[in-house]
Structure formats: structure tokens, C-alpha cells
Design an enzyme around this catalytic site. Sequence first.
Site, mmCIF file in Angstrom:
data_model
loop_
_atom_site.group_PDB
_atom_site.id
_atom_site.type_symbol
_atom_site.label_atom_id
_atom_site.label_comp_id
_atom_site.label_asym_id
_atom_site.label_seq_id
_atom_site.Cartn_x
_atom_site.Cartn_y
_atom_site.Cartn_z
ATOM 1 N N ASP A 37 4.705 6.872 -44.174
ATOM 2 C CA ASP A 37 4.151 7.745 -43.145
ATOM 3 C C ASP A 37 2.641 7.900 -43.268
ATOM 4 O O ASP A 37 2.133 8.891 -43.770
ATOM 5 C CB ASP A 37 4.855 9.099 -43.209
ATOM 6 C CG ASP A 37 6.352 8.936 -42.976
ATOM 7 O OD1 ASP A 37 6.732 7.930 -42.345
ATOM 8 O OD2 ASP A 37 7.126 9.779 -43.425
ATOM 9 N N ASP A 85 15.647 4.635 -43.953
ATOM 10 C CA ASP A 85 14.515 5.500 -44.274
ATOM 11 C C ASP A 85 14.996 6.518 -45.315
ATOM 12 O O ASP A 85 16.198 6.591 -45.605
ATOM 13 C CB ASP A 85 14.080 6.202 -42.977
ATOM 14 C CG ASP A 85 12.700 6.812 -43.070
ATOM 15 O OD1 ASP A 85 12.091 6.779 -44.154
ATOM 16 O OD2 ASP A 85 12.227 7.335 -42.039
#
Lengths: 924, 479
Positions: free
Chosen positions: A601, A526
Site C-alpha cells: 500500500d 492480500d
Amino acid sequence: MVSLREVCGIIIFRWVPLIVLLCVSARAVDRSNFKTCEQSAFCKRQRELKPGRSPYRALLDTLELSDSRITLQLINDNNKVRLLLELYRLQGNMTRVKINELKPLKPRYEVPDVLISDPITETLSVVSQDENSLVLSLGGKDQRLIVSAQPFRLDIVEGPQVLVSLNSRGLLAFEHLRARKDTSISHKISSTVGSMWDSLKKEEDKPGMWEETFKSHTDSKPNGPSSISLDFSLPGVEHVYGIPEHADTLKLKNTDGSDPYRLYNLDVFQYELHNPMALYGAVPVLISHSTDRTMGIFWLNAAETWVDISSNTAGKMMFGKILDFVQVSSEAPQTDVRWISESGIIDVFIMLGPKPADVFTQYASLTGTQSFPPLTALAYHQCRWNYNDQEDVKSVDQGFDEHDIPYDFIWLDIEHADGKRYFTWDPSKFPQPKEMLQGLMDKRRKLVAIVDPHIRVDNGYKIHNEILSKNFYVKNKDGGDYEGWCWPGNSGYPDFTNPEMRAWWASKFAYEQYEGSMENQYVWNDMNEPSVFNGPEVTMHKDALHGGWEHRDVHNLYGLYVQKATADGLVERSGGVERPFVLTRAFFAGSQRYGAVWTGDNAAEWGHLKISIPMCLSLGLAGISFCGADVGGFFKHPSAELLVRWYQAGAYQPFFRAHAHIDTPRREPWLFGPENTALIREAIRQRYALLPYWYQLFYNAHRTGYPVVRPLWVEYPNDVATFSIEDEYLIGKDLLVHPVTDEGATAVTAYLPGKGEVWYDVHTFQKHDGEQSLYIPVTMSSIPVFQRGGSIICRKDRVRRSSSCMENDPYTLYAALNSQGSAEGELYIDDFHTFNFEKAKQFVHRHLSFSANTLSSRNLAPDSQFSTASWIEKIVIIGGSQPSSATLKNAESALEFEFDSTLAVLTLRKPGVNAAADWTVILR
Amino acid sequence: MTCVHLLLTLVFAVSLGTPVEIQRPRGVPLTSIQFYVENKPFTCLDGSRTISFDRVNDDYCDCKDGSDEPGTAACPNGSFHCTNAGYRPMFIPSSRINDGICDCCDTTDEYNSGAKCENTCKELGRKEREVLQKMAEITKEGFLLKQHLIEEAKKGQQEKQSKVTDMQGNKKQLDEKVEVLRTVKETAEQPEKEAKERHLKAWEEQKAAIRLEKDKAKMAEAFLELDDNADGFVSVSELQSHAELDADADGTLTETEAQGLMGGAEQVDTSTFESVWPNIKDKYHSEVSREEADMSCLVSSEVPFGQKVFFLEKTVVKLSAQKARDDFEEAEKALREMDDQIRNIEKELSFDFGPDAEFTYLYSQCYELTTGEYIYRLCPFNRVSQKPKYGGSETNLGTWGSWSGPENNKYLLMKYDHGTGCWQGPNRSTTVKLTCGKETVVTSTSEPSRCEYLIEFTTPAVCQEPANTDLSPHDHEEL
């Protein structure tokens, strides 16, 4: 995971109070954190240049012709700077155009490691030449490349048609590298010398060339202006796609009145839908499509890039030599595309199609195909920020068994590591990681633990110390180690562009290096844009240094390298045996070779559920098939209805993972009451039953580069009605899915394409004609999915608690007949996790066909070998007629069958043949 | 015993690539064995169809209810029975047959998967018996304690009830007493009040006399001041020297105006000046103002004689009034306190302390658990809080909400909510899970979801009456 999400407020609070305001104020994206074109000096400069007569002139007398390429010099008549143009004809119907400075002050960055090899060239030959033009043959198909000298432009024509024109709007602009001039001297010169100096001076006077400040960040730009731009005109084209990643429609929009689409990998907090802002990844590939032709433009540049799309009418810009070739209708539509990048060179691959599949093949030949994931990675993933401790992991695992819901992977986010020191475990929450992993292994399940590329600056942290001692960190403009703020606080960023660093990083995944890791543990990268909480636009300073190159040059490549190094590590730890599985958030062209991506996200909103479809379709068109969105939405708390609908949609998207923000209430599938648990269970079970089909499609994607999920137009390129559809799509070419993405929906309208085709509802076997919009009433249990008449799909209907448990289970064949009463399909089987399919040709690949009442299985890969325990349990023939007998030819034994005459569904009971065997069933 | 024999003598065709042939109804529980009669047609248990017996457990699903494949994974909705001799028999979903994972301790679910399962039933049975025994002991003791708690609680409740009744009786008396004392107080205060009024009047009169005297002095002084030639008369011209007396505010005091002030006279003597003085005294500026200021100061600071008399008299009267006042206040305070006590007891009595009031003892108690970082504090029926171990302020994790266990026993869970708000999130809340134990302790705390806490809490109050204390091993073996 996100960077500037709520918790960052808390984390940064301790360290950099200044940033807190940025973090906490944002409910949705704080646009002011990110640049508009106007705020990005080079974009502003370039965009100020309007279409017109190009100052560039080709110097035809500098022509050099070799077997593989043609070179020519270009001169800018305004400043006399010379460029070198290289033209290549590439195997597979592609043209490569490279433009660099003839003699740059210092080398300009050329993107490495994205092309899988030097593309194979084909001979270009000069057909004709006159004082202002050069006509080159692009091979057999009546294709010509016309170089016009003044003003310089390139046209690729086929027969009487212009396929694409370059610089036809005169927007080629190449900011040459220059020494910084003392302004007082240049002033003196310009006041005394003639107009040429004036124009030079004028160029250099533009703001932001030698320094640029955005918010509190100053970009020092020691190399000065270096941007590049080129326009492409696509006559006859009204639909262009691609250039992910944007939270926008599948069909790209006209950007005349807005910002261009931006490609600059950024960690965007709570991104907005339907705007051209940059997101986490960038693939500079644009696909154009019309009923005549599908083409692609691959702009190989890793710097910040902006893409303008505008609609035009063809013919306005046609003049000179090409009028000898083409007949121009001024009424014909045209799409103009303009690429602008901050640095590097112009290196563009024009993929000439002509069919969608050709473009996919062409692009795959340049950047490679989708990695073939282990089967388990295609199953269901259960993620949350965070599963708190070993006990939590265990109880969630048990929860799945108690509720009889299959899953393959449980994921651990950043909280699992000891103080966000990746490659470690929090000693109080995960004291016995191997015990935990063994517990999962006993259930044939797996775990993913996050490893982010920012490294905590902490001299008690082994990873940091090694990077430090090996001098592997990215440097700041002054040569010291670059430091920025991220999850652990002050962090260093390893220079993943350095192959030695990547090799070292890969070695850290060895079992003895990564303490507590086991073979059923995989990795998630990430924050690899890279995310720097206190950096400009939440990323790294552009004047940071990767060896001799500025971050400016390599920015969009960083994330690709992180995933590559990680995937390499997973392969190496198994001695080269096991296929890796690595999820990444940042990506670039070529990232498809290293694993899966997700759309970052998102939020628990219906709009985010809807946009997940075009977002993944766009990625698929750009080569990255293994795509998914966080099921349920990362931010916020989904209603039970939204969660169920998201599971139903996610079950039919390539990467199927539920994920949730740490501040949201728990949302394991059984927490929304028994009815919703049952609905979610059913959606996940449908995924597992279809795993053989997904696996076969990924195998084909790996071999060919065809996307696994496809917009309808890819398979129905002549049906204009499909060109803008983005609320439904095809899985392979045989399943059409129209997820329910509206709150309280009681019906959806699905478009079933294909004149003369038929489609069958996979749940009811009801038959529908193609080329119609079908109104479908839906309930909460409905997932509208249709199987194309003419296809055979293999399923494993015995759904178990994980995909590994289903390894040896039998297949059921669903043959949906077309109007000619025939159907065909494929079955692919291997060990589901190693490279032996490639290295040792250990696989089964069968062609299944039904025609003239005969169903047979034929070997598609006679030189391969693999034995499977799986057998054929059942054959369901949909849309046929009732036979009087069914015989399995191999055994000369009669098969028992049932026929449902209302739906015309014939079920053959238990053929029992091995799935790898040749067999034939004859109906009479 | 027949069933055991069959299970042990089953023969399977175990080979790759072929369906599993099973000749016996594997996975059928004893209770259903009569439906699976060898060589007789089998009717699906839902009655939907009848098939030949060789279709039972032939690894193909024929019955919609899955009943023809109790021993294979062929039916999506089937269930498999494992005998688990030595332990507990159980059903597992048939999807867990031959999936490579050992589910049944007797290994019977993995007969064709290659999974290496060991029969762990005896061990599990032993462990379970131990656990059960221990639990039984705990339950037994806990239940005794619970009985005790119930008795105590009932006793306490009765006591409190009667206390409330008593107090309510007392309160009535107290009410009356308060009223009586109020009257006494007011009566006692009457002379004091009258004296106060009387002296107030005298004081006012005296103040007026003083004021008059002062005015006269001032007048006399003014006369002397105005009488510039000291002829014993104030003339118009003498008055004119005081421009502040100008009636029309034009800055000059004309002769006519002055004459007007003097009531038409040319001059006035000291006695006539008395009638002129009221016309000019408000505006009149003394030529020696400082002296006047001194004088007024002297006047106001003077404690008059009458006031002193009042203080003396008041002290005498007050002595009797104060006593009445104190008595009254004391009684009133006692009444308030009693009201509070009654309210508290009534509040306590209004809580749902369980069907037998067994949770009463938790009331107004607090229980703590210290973890790595925090000290958790559970005060049942009040609140839950969390405090950092190494200093820092306390966070409210919720105040008493309600019992929130399952319908059949809501007393297994307590819910505390409306705690301190979370950043961008909900208010903190805590669920307390109660389990039977001899001691009353917080055994664990966790935060399964951000700001939603879970506390495990043992108490005898939830211990159920032990059903059967006979725990001989054979009870746990089916055969």
C-alpha cells in the site's frame, strides 16, 4: 489493500472501539505500532553482544566425515552447551552451514517447503588438520574451507583471498532451549555454587526471555529464549543488496547508528520511505558484489529476523590458520553482516558466485525459479478498491474500448464478496458473476477477485464451517481456535502450514466449489502476512500454534503457503493444464514459484514512484522477478502529471497494475483530460508492443533464475559507476530504462554503461556511446528507453485491446547493431497460457543473429514443436549501412527496403516468413 | 450494389502462418471508394506517397495515415468501415480486425480469426428502431410537455415579475404607512411619556422626604440611645462609649475626637444634635440594630401613594398609545413579510432555469428514490440528501452549485457540492444527469467514486424537438 487504513477505522469502530485510535491517527506510518530492535527482546539481547572473542570452540575430535557432509561439535565455554555443526559442499559452488543444538530439549524448527529439493552435495575432503584447525577442500578451484577451533570460526578462501568469514567477529550466539527455572532455587544455587552457575544465572536473568509485552500484547514464550545469531565478514566488499522487502535504497545501508534491517512480514499502514522497517514480505537473501566477485548469503529461517550491516576494514579479524593462506591488506574495505533470528536453527547457504549470473543460478537451484506466468498476466491490469458492481465493471470495460486503451485484467477488491466472505459474491452488487465474466471473456479479457486468508467466523458461512469441522484453524496458545479482527470482523486464520489444509483450500477453487467463478477469473491473496488488526504489530500472536510449532517459528512462511495453496487450486481447477496467476502481498524465499508480488500500500507521491524501482530490483535479486507497485499510488490522489509518469514507469516494470484506495477519486486513464489520456494510452501501448520481449525474459527467468529487471551492475559487474544506480535499470540485458520520476522534470541524466558499447533511443533511434552520463531533455511524452547495440528485440507493434487478441499477430524485429555491426536476440513463442511448453515441449525458441550482413533465425530447441500463425512483418536494422539489395534466402526473393540515412535505419518490408521457421536474410 | 457484390465475392487466402492476401479494398466506406481504384496506383489519403494497388490491404502498413490498409490490422492508426446492412454503418479501429471479437454486426471485421460471428444487424436494427421509436415517442411527448412547462414557466415568471412590481409598489405604500404610524405611535406615546416623567419626579421627591423622615427618626433614636443618663443632653463621655465613631481608626475615641465630632461642645441637646448627627450617622452603630433592620424593611416595601396614582393614570394614557403601537407594529411586520416575499421571488427569478425557463417547475420540489439501503432525495436548485431507509440521520450530499453539462448544452448536468465532509476525504458532492422523459423522476443513484454521487433524473425539460418523426425501416440501411 491495507489493514489499518482509514476504513479499518470505520470497520473496527463497530467492533473494537479501542483500535480506532490506532487507525485514524495515522497519516503516515505510526512507528509506535511496530517494534524497534530495542523493543524486540531477543534482538536487544543479541545486539548487546559486541564483537570480540567467541566463547565457542570446535571440538575437532568429534569430526565425522561422510560423502555428503562433515559434522563437528561446538561447545560454548561459558555454559558448556554443545552445538552440532554441519558443513556441506553443494553442487554449483555453494557451501551450506547448519548449526543446531546437539541435544535440544525439544526439536527446533527447520524451515520446510522452501528448498525445491534436497540440495545435491559434493564431496568434502580434509586437506589438513592440526590441533586448532581443519582445512577442507571445496572442490577444484583452489577453494578451501578452514575451520578454526578456538575461538571457533570458518573461513572460505580461494587462492590467496578470503571470500567470507563466519564468526570472525565472535557474534555466533545460540540460545539453547532450557527448562524454566524456579528463580528462588536458582538464586540459592547461584549464591552457593561457583562461577559457572553465576554465568548461567546471568544469562537467564535477561528480560524478555520468558515473557514479553509490547503495547497491550503479551507474548507468553513458553519455550523461553531461542534466538540465534551469526556474523559474516566479506573482505573487499563495499556493496551489498537484497534482503527485501524494505522501502529503501537498492544498496543496503550501514546500520551501525540505526536499527538493523528487519524481516518480519507485517501489514504496515502508509509505510515510510528510506527506513529499515519490516514490510509485507521477507526474503532472507543478501547479495554482495565487488568488481572481483558476486556472492550471496541465504539465511534459511522463517522467524523474525534482523540484519545488521556495517563497514569495516579487512585484516582486523584475521588471525590463526588463515594467515597461512592469505595475504591481508588491512586497508581493504570489508562489509560485515550479522543475522539475528528469534527461533529455529542456523541454516545458511553461502553462494560463492563468482559472477552475478552464477549467484542467480545458485539461488534458483535451491528455491526454484520464477513461475512462468500466462502472457496475459504481463499485460496491463486495471484495479481499484473497489469496482462497485457488475454495471461498474461493464462500464470500465467499455471505457477502455471507447478510449482505445488496451487492458487484460479488471480487478475486484474485498467489496465484491458477500460480507467479506471470500469465495462468495455480494448478491446485490454481483448477482450474475458468470454473466459478467462471460462479458469479459467475449472481449478476451479477464478478472481477478480477491481471496484473503482471514475467514469470517460465521456459522452461516460454508468455508468457515468446513475449516471448523476439519479443525484447520490456527490455534491460540491455549489450544482454542485463534481469532483476530480483520475485514469481516471476527476472523479465523486457516493453518496454511498444514498440507492437508492447503489441499482443501486448493480444492475450493474448483469451478463447482467456487460458485460463479470461471476460467478467466484469477486470484489475489492480500493480508497474508497475516494481517490481524488487533494483534501485536497488526499480525498474529507469536505464541499461536500451527500444530506443534509456534507462530514465532513459521511467521514469515505463512504468506508463501497462502499463495502456494491458491496457485495449486488454480492449476487443479484446470486439470493441471493452465498456468496460474496469483498475486500476493506477503512472501518469503521461494514465493517466486507461485506468482506475482506487489509492493503493497504505497502512496500517490513522487517518492513512492521513485522507490518502486529499487524495491522491485531488490526483489528481483532475491529471486522474485514478477514485481510491481500500484500505479498511481494506493493512498491519496495523484496529480495528472504523477499519474502519467507512473504509467510511463509502470509500463516498464514487470507487474503493471493501477490500483487506488476506496476513498480516492476515480482515476481510470481517461479521467484526466484528452492529453493525459493520450499519454497514458501510449505508455500502455508501448507495454503491449514489448510483450514478446517480456514474455521471453520471463521464460528465461523461469528456466535460469535470472531476474527479469536488473540493476545495471548485474550486466556491468566491473563498472563501479553502476553499483549504486537505482533510478534506472535494465530489462533483460538489452533495454535500459530511466523513468522520469521528478515533478516538473525537463530532463533526466541517464548513465549508459559499457565501454565500447552503443545504445539507441528506442523512440528516435538516435545513437549514444556507452560509459557516459547522458543528459536527456524530456517532455511529458518522454519515456527514456535505450536498446543496447548488439541486441535484437522482437515486438508486436499491432497493439490490440488485449494481449489475447494479439496472439497470432506478426512480429517486428528491431536489430540494433553494435560497433562490430552485429546483433543477436531471441524469440520465444508458445500457446501463452498452458503448461504444454513444459509438459509437451510445445514451444518455439529461436536464436536471431545478425552479423556480416546476414540475419538469420536458428532453432534453439530442436526437440520442441509448436506451430504459430505469427509471421515476421518487418525487420528494422538500426545503426547499419545502406545495402544495394536484401534477399530472403528461403524464397530467393528480393525484399523491398527503405533506408533512413540520417539515422542509419534500414527497414525491410514484409519478409512474411513464419516466426517458427528457419530463415536467412542477406544484405548486399 | 457493386460494392455489395464485391464484398460477397471476396476470396481470402486463409491459412496459418502467412500474411492475409486481400484483393479488394475491404473496409473502405462508400464515400471513399473513388480513391481505391483497382489496378491503379494508390495514393495515401494524406498524399504522403503513392504505392501500387497490390499494396492496398496487403497486410503491411505503407501509408503513415493507415489509408492503404483499411481492411487489415496492419496500421496502428487505421480504421475499418463496416456496412452493417440492416443496422448502422460504423468505423472501428483497424486493431479490431480479426482480433477474435465480433465488433461489426455484419461480421465483416472477423474474416480471418476463426471467431464465430453471427450477423446480428437485422436484429440490432430492429431493436434499435424499437428503441428509437420509443425514444422518439418519449421525446415527442416530452417535448410537448416541455412546451407546456415553458409556457407555464413564462406565465409564472411574468406573474412573479408583475407580482414583484406590484409588491414593490405596495411596499412603497407600506413604507409610508409605517412612517405615518410611527409618528402616530410616537405622538400617542407622548402623554404617556410625560405622565411617566412627572410621576417619576414626584416619586423621587416623595422618596427623599421619606428618607429625611427616616433619618430624623433614626437621629432621635440615636439621641435617646446616646443619652445614657437621660438628662436630655448627649455629653462627650456618652459619645465616647461608641468606639465605632473613632475618626483616626486607632480603636479608641478620645475625648478630643468626641469633642471634635460634637463641634467643640461638651454636650448637646436634641436640637444641637441635629448638627452633630451628620458627622456620626455613617459610622454610628445602633444598640438595637434588629429593630432598625425591621424598620428599613418596612420602609422599602411600602408602596407609596404617589406611585399608585401613576398606575391609574398610565392605564388611561396607555389605552390610546397601545393602539398606535399595535398599528405600527402590524404595519412594520407586513412590511418585513413583503420584503421577504420580494426577496424570495427575486431569488427564484435569479436562478438559471434554462434558456426557456423550462426547469422552473423543479424549483421548490423534491424527488425521492428508495434503494436497498437509502432514500435519496433530490430537491433541484436546493440540495441532495441521503437518509438510511431504516432510521438514522440524513446526510447532505451537496447543495446547489451550478449547471455543469458540456459546453454545447450545460443543462444536461447539475452539480451539487459542499455536502457533508467525508472521513479523511472530500466533501460529498452529487452530479445529476438529466435525460429526456415524460415523467420527472429520479431513476438511479450511484456512488462511482467515494463521496461523489451520481443521480440519473428524467424530465421533459431536456427533451429536444424531434427532428424527423418518419421512422420507416429503410432509413437505417445504407443500401
